[in-house]
Design an enzyme around this catalytic site. Structure first.
Site, mmCIF file in Angstrom:
data_model
loop_
_atom_site.group_PDB
_atom_site.id
_atom_site.type_symbol
_atom_site.label_atom_id
_atom_site.label_comp_id
_atom_site.label_asym_id
_atom_site.label_seq_id
_atom_site.Cartn_x
_atom_site.Cartn_y
_atom_site.Cartn_z
ATOM 1 N N GLU A 240 41.474 36.911 39.798
ATOM 2 C CA GLU A 240 42.549 35.912 39.841
ATOM 3 C C GLU A 240 42.042 34.491 39.642
ATOM 4 O O GLU A 240 42.678 33.690 38.969
ATOM 5 C CB GLU A 240 43.279 36.017 41.184
ATOM 6 C CG GLU A 240 44.480 35.099 41.286
ATOM 7 C CD GLU A 240 45.237 35.282 42.576
ATOM 8 O OE1 GLU A 240 46.465 35.081 42.574
ATOM 9 O OE2 GLU A 240 44.619 35.613 43.603
ATOM 10 N N GLY A 385 51.606 54.842 47.332
ATOM 11 C CA GLY A 385 51.220 55.388 48.619
ATOM 12 C C GLY A 385 49.790 55.853 48.611
ATOM 13 O O GLY A 385 49.187 56.077 49.666
ATOM 14 N N ARG A 427 40.920 54.953 60.062
ATOM 15 C CA ARG A 427 40.620 56.385 60.065
ATOM 16 C C ARG A 427 39.674 56.775 61.196
ATOM 17 O O ARG A 427 39.765 57.869 61.748
ATOM 18 C CB ARG A 427 40.008 56.784 58.716
ATOM 19 C CG ARG A 427 40.035 58.285 58.446
ATOM 20 C CD ARG A 427 39.242 58.633 57.190
ATOM 21 N NE ARG A 427 39.733 58.005 55.976
ATOM 22 C CZ ARG A 427 40.727 58.473 55.226
ATOM 23 N NH1 ARG A 427 41.351 59.577 55.585
ATOM 24 N NH2 ARG A 427 41.090 57.829 54.125
#
Length: 460
Positions: A240, A385, A427
């Site tokens: 960017e 997702g 996790r």
């Protein structure tokens, strides 16, 4: 297909394509050095050239057609491979090394097929020869399979429970030895985030997501500077912003009284200019590499990272940001969601393959802006997702002051100068909120300390 081709599966054009790519593009050899050996080339000349290139790579030498020519000459092999003319011919056939890794995998497969044919003929002869003990014949077959599986890499990924426990215990002991106040990975620069994560862990894919203007890049630059200051080689891919604009932000973070607008307008006074120059000297010593290429694919990121890793110069990767990543090369009638899923999957594979933490910045969709407190949720991850699925950690950045809120809803902290890292997925640990402080220009960040008035008011 001719009988000779069946008995000797090979492809001279692919061999030259791989060698040519290694001479034309400096990053190509890093992708194939651990996949091929000189004897895997069917054509002896090609094998000799690759042996020279591979040796130069392991020695850390620069690789191009001129240096390869010098290496072959030093080995006394230049004329054996056809001289400078043949090297030039091979290199001139290659426009780019885009598919060099795929080509290398094909060459290795062809080599294994040749080995399988030769070995099978030998074992067939041993089976037919009654003078050979049957046990020896069976042992020869097992040895052949072990040899072929070793070249395929199949056996490398299979471990017994005993080996797994040995490797796991070794990691545990390494963490104990390397633990610094509970931090076993790369420090984040935020005390509470370090406590929650124990630092950035090797092999993890970490997503840092936010709406535009919340401060993803500023946050990532702070993480990069912290890691580098602790001695970890950090690679930043900025899709960017131009590298010099990142440099501006690092300079502002490393100085005390430099006005951001003065730096941007080129109106620094004598004191500010002195601070900037001193900060520049300090920052130049940090082990940070910046790639601000305007078009970057995940394959490019992996290629550069593998090259740096082979030199011991890649301990952490930061990519800013996912949705700007070039995915054209990955297209095969896929929609945008599938493209993003493919990119995040490659990022996760890269983290495991290189055994380094990967920090992948991502955009959030507009759904959070419709909520009363505009607080982002995991479901706001933009376009796929799969981002949530592949990530080991997902952190959502939130600044309540941007939405006109005077206080942060959960903590009741005043919103001015307050940032929140929402650990939405972890996790291997707990989720929760981490608070950090920042100045108005987002050039300085650190642990959040509530204002004294707030502390006095809430102490009652």
């Amino acid at each position: 297909m001719k009988e000779k081709e069946i008995l000797n599966p090979q492809d001279a054009d692919l061999e030259e394509a791989v060698i040519g790519a290694c001479m034309v593009e400096s990053e190509a050899i890093a992708l194939v050095a651990d996949k091929l050996r000189p004897e895997m080339f069917y054509t002896e000349v090609n094998g000799m050239i690759f042996a020279a290139v591979q040796s130069m790579f392991h020695a850390g030498k620069k690789i191009d057609i001129l240096t390869v020519k010098s290496e072959l000459a030093a080995r006394g092999d230049l004329e054996k491979v056809g001289g400078p003319y043949n090297l030039t011919r091979i290199a001139s056939r290659i426009a780019s090394g885009t598919h060099v890794e795929y080509h290398a995998c094909i060459l290795r497969e062809l080599f294994i097929r040749r080995e399988m044919i030769i070995g099978s003929h030998k074992q067939l002869a041993a089976a037919a020869d009654e003078s050979v003990d049957i046990t020896d014949a069976l042992g020869g077959i097992h040895d052949l399979l072990d040899h072929l599986e070793g070249d395929m890499g199949t056996a490398d990924h299979l471990r017994t429970m005993g080996q797994l426990m040995e490797d796991t215990l070794a990691q545990v002991e390494t963490r104990v030895e390397g633990s610094r106040d509970g931090i076993t990975g790369i420090p984040t620069g935020f005390s509470d985030l370090d406590k929650l994560t124990s630092g950035w862990q090797r092999g993890d894919l970490n997503i840092i997501a936010a709406r535009p203007a919340v401060g993803k890049t500023a946050f990532a630059l702070h993480l990069a500077k912290t890691a580098a200051a602790a001695g970890y080689h950090t690679v930043v891919f900025s899709l960017e912003m131009q590298g010099e604009r990142l440099g501006d932000r690092w300079l502002l973070a490393a100085t005390e009284n430099v006005d951001a607008s003065h730096l941007r307008r080129g109106q620094l006074d004598t004191s500010e200019l002195r601070q900037v120059r001193e900060a520049s000297q300090r920052l130049s010593q940090l082990p940070i590499r910046i790639d601000d290429s305007s078009v970057v694919s995940m394959d490019h990121v992996r290629s550069v990272a593998r090259m740096l890793k082979s030199k011991g110069e890649c301990d952490m990767i930061i990519l800013d940001y996912l949705q700007l990543c070039d995915m054209k090369s990955d297209r095969n009638n896929r929609n945008r969601e599938q493209e993003v899923a493919q990119a995040t999957r490659k990022a996760k594979v890269m983290a495991k393959e290189l055994d380094v933490p990967v920090l992948l910045l991502s955009q959030l969709n507009r759904m959070s802006e419709g909520r009363p407190d505009c607080r982002p949720l995991l479901s706001d991850l933009r376009e796929s997702g799969a981002i949530e699925q592949d990530a080991d950690m997902v952190m959502l950045l939130y600044r309540p002051a941007l939405h006109g809120l005077k206080t942060e809803h959960k903590s009741k902290y005043p919103s001015e100068g307050l940032g929140v890292v929402i650990m939405a997925k972890h996790r291997n640990g707990e989720t929760g909120d981490i608070y950090f402080g920042h100045n108005s220009s987002l050039t300085k960040m650190g642990d959040y300390i509530p204002p004294e008035e707030w502390l006095m008011k809430h102490a009652k």
